[in-house]
Write a protein that holds these residues in place. Structure first.
Motif, PDB file in Angstrom:
ATOM      1  N   ARG A 125       0.886  -1.284  -0.021  1.00  0.00           N
ATOM      2  CA  ARG A 125      -0.112   0.015   0.128  1.00  0.00           C
ATOM      3  C   ARG A 125       0.795   1.146  -0.022  1.00  0.00           C
ATOM      4  O   ARG A 125       1.572   1.314   0.832  1.00  0.00           O
ATOM      5  N   TRP A 126       0.664   2.015  -0.979  1.00  0.00           N
ATOM      6  CA  TRP A 126      -0.115   1.902  -2.216  1.00  0.00           C
ATOM      7  C   TRP A 126       0.821   1.862  -3.254  1.00  0.00           C
ATOM      8  O   TRP A 126       1.927   2.587  -3.637  1.00  0.00           O
ATOM      9  N   ARG A 160      -7.122   3.275  -7.860  1.00  0.00           N
ATOM     10  CA  ARG A 160      -7.894   2.728  -6.604  1.00  0.00           C
ATOM     11  C   ARG A 160      -9.448   3.107  -6.799  1.00  0.00           C
ATOM     12  O   ARG A 160     -10.425   2.269  -6.420  1.00  0.00           O
ATOM     13  N   ARG A 161      -9.660   4.214  -7.216  1.00  0.00           N
ATOM     14  CA  ARG A 161     -11.271   4.502  -7.416  1.00  0.00           C
ATOM     15  C   ARG A 161     -11.894   3.751  -8.341  1.00  0.00           C
ATOM     16  O   ARG A 161     -12.954   3.138  -8.213  1.00  0.00           O
ATOM     17  N   ASP A 191     -14.810   7.998  -2.760  1.00  0.00           N
ATOM     18  CA  ASP A 191     -13.603   8.553  -2.201  1.00  0.00           C
ATOM     19  C   ASP A 191     -13.805   9.050  -0.846  1.00  0.00           C
ATOM     20  O   ASP A 191     -12.961   9.169  -0.075  1.00  0.00           O
ATOM     21  N   THR A 192     -15.083   9.603  -0.540  1.00  0.00           N
ATOM     22  CA  THR A 192     -15.237   9.895   0.984  1.00  0.00           C
ATOM     23  C   THR A 192     -15.426   8.640   1.872  1.00  0.00           C
ATOM     24  O   THR A 192     -15.398   8.842   2.996  1.00  0.00           O
ATOM     25  N   HIS A 235     -12.774   0.356  -7.057  1.00  0.00           N
ATOM     26  CA  HIS A 235     -13.808   0.179  -6.243  1.00  0.00           C
ATOM     27  C   HIS A 235     -15.188   0.376  -7.231  1.00  0.00           C
ATOM     28  O   HIS A 235     -16.209  -0.291  -6.899  1.00  0.00           O
ATOM     29  N   THR A 243      -0.258   1.675  -6.559  1.00  0.00           N
ATOM     30  CA  THR A 243      -1.012   2.491  -7.317  1.00  0.00           C
ATOM     31  C   THR A 243      -1.663   3.907  -6.843  1.00  0.00           C
ATOM     32  O   THR A 243      -1.732   4.015  -5.816  1.00  0.00           O
ATOM     33  N   GLY A 244      -2.121   4.900  -7.543  1.00  0.00           N
ATOM     34  CA  GLY A 244      -2.409   6.019  -7.240  1.00  0.00           C
ATOM     35  C   GLY A 244      -4.231   6.168  -6.763  1.00  0.00           C
ATOM     36  O   GLY A 244      -4.745   5.143  -6.989  1.00  0.00           O
ATOM     37  N   PRO A 245      -4.434   7.267  -6.398  1.00  0.00           N
ATOM     38  CA  PRO A 245      -5.847   7.328  -6.137  1.00  0.00           C
ATOM     39  C   PRO A 245      -6.858   7.078  -7.405  1.00  0.00           C
ATOM     40  O   PRO A 245      -7.800   6.385  -7.028  1.00  0.00           O
ATOM     41  N   ALA A 246      -6.469   7.495  -8.493  1.00  0.00           N
ATOM     42  CA  ALA A 246      -7.350   7.324  -9.561  1.00  0.00           C
ATOM     43  C   ALA A 246      -7.614   5.846  -9.843  1.00  0.00           C
ATOM     44  O   ALA A 246      -8.812   5.282 -10.102  1.00  0.00           O
TER      45      ALA A 246
END
Length: 333
Positions: A163-164, A171-172, A203-204, A175, A166-169
């Motif tokens: 972790r992590w 991971r989004r 994201d929240t 989901h 990959t980045g936020p995009a």
């Protein structure tokens, strides 16, 4: 037919019923009505289209449908009968219905004197309904195996930390993919090591409206205090490593799509057994080296035994790259 396929995409991609679209045409080629299936228990596409016409107005029309009209009684009646009773003169469909109970509509229509033409834009309709058709033909869920790795194919650093990568995009996107599948599967090793929740979240941190059913494969029990015990969909503990038996059981439970998000051991087992329909791979622009590869031994001893895939999509998500590939040797791929 392209319009019928486009209408079909408006329906829910998840669930036991296929996405189907229908266009009713007048003899001059103009559109009389359109319809699509909105989910289990709602009118099928043909009945939905017929509902927009006054009684008798469908007589002599042509029904263009992305899937062969069904011929069984479930939560709704047979579409083949509805078309016959409405007086439709011709039915054009793209793909035959392979369901043991739902198929056969074309034959009933022909016996009733309706002109039936099949196979129109079959490739496009097959692609749109690929997940549902795979399950209808095999009785097993459509399987997507996902992993995230560095450019050199590592899923974790030498100490096991991941972790992590990959980045936020990216991971989004994961989901969103969880929410798009009926069920999500990991092995007991992942449960014991990471205590994952396996929910689909914004994201929240808020739960998405659609949640996958969590499934754990393996013989070890899930701890009583594990996060999975609090999953909103409950939990399926298979108690076995027999993946074919697991898929058969999930198919009987109505699971049509399965997102495999376990570690290298589980992912490799699905690959070795030839059970993967789609590969979803997230590549991060980083290098880790070391032994923690994204996949374990696949039984490839010679280069001629390599498992060739076909890339169907590749795009960037932030700094990362997501690649979708499929095994074209699969009968329904």
């Amino acid at each position: 037919m392209r319009r019928a396929v486009a209408l079909a995409r408006r329906g829910p991609a998840r669930g036991v019923n296929p996405q189907v679209g229908c266009v009713l045409l007048r003899p001059d080629g103009s559109t009389a009505a359109e319809g699509w299936h909105r989910g289990a228990g709602t009118p099928h596409a043909e009945v939905d289209a017929l509902s927009h016409l006054a009684p008798g107005d469908a007589r002599g029309l042509t029904a263009v449908v992305s899937l062969e009209p069904c011929d069984h009684v479930g939560r709704t009646g047979p579409c083949s009968v509805a078309l016959i009773e409405a007086g439709v003169a011709r039915v054009v469909h793209a793909v035959g219905d392979p369901g043991a109970s739902s198929g056969g509509g074309a034959e009933r229509l022909r016996r009733a004197g309706v002109d039936v033409i099949g196979g129109v834009l079959a490739d496009e309709a097959e692609e749109m309904a690929r997940r549902w058709l795979a399950t209808a033909r095999t009785g097993r869920p459509f399987v997507t195996v996902k992993w995230a790795s560095s450019l050199d194919g590592r899923a974790a650093a030498a100490d096991g930390s991941s972790r992590w990568i990959t980045g936020p995009a990216a991971r989004r996107h994961v989901h969103e993919q969880r929410a798009a599948h009926d069920a999500i599967l990991v092995g007991t090793g992942t449960v014991l090591a990471d205590d994952p929740g396996l929910t689909a979240r914004h994201d929240t941190g808020e739960l998405m409206a659609e949640q996958p059913l969590p499934v754990v494969v393996g013989t070890r029990a899930v701890p009583a205090d594990a996060a999975l015990r609090r999953h909103p969909r409950g939990l399926v503990e298979t108690g076995t490593r027999d993946l074919e038996a697991v898929l058969d059981d999930l198919g009987r439970r109505g699971v049509r799509s399965l997102f495999v998000e376990g570690g290298p051991t589980v992912a490799s087992a699905f690959v070795r057994r030839g059970l993967v329909d789609d590969y979803l791979v997230y590549l991060a622009p980083t290098l880790l080296g070391g032994p923690r590869t994204a996949l374990d031994d696949l039984g490839v001893d010679h280069i001629h035994e390599q498992r060739r895939l076909r890339v169907t999509d590749a795009r960037t998500l932030g700094d990362d790259l997501v690649v979708v590939a499929r095994d074209t040797s699969r009968r329904h791929a």
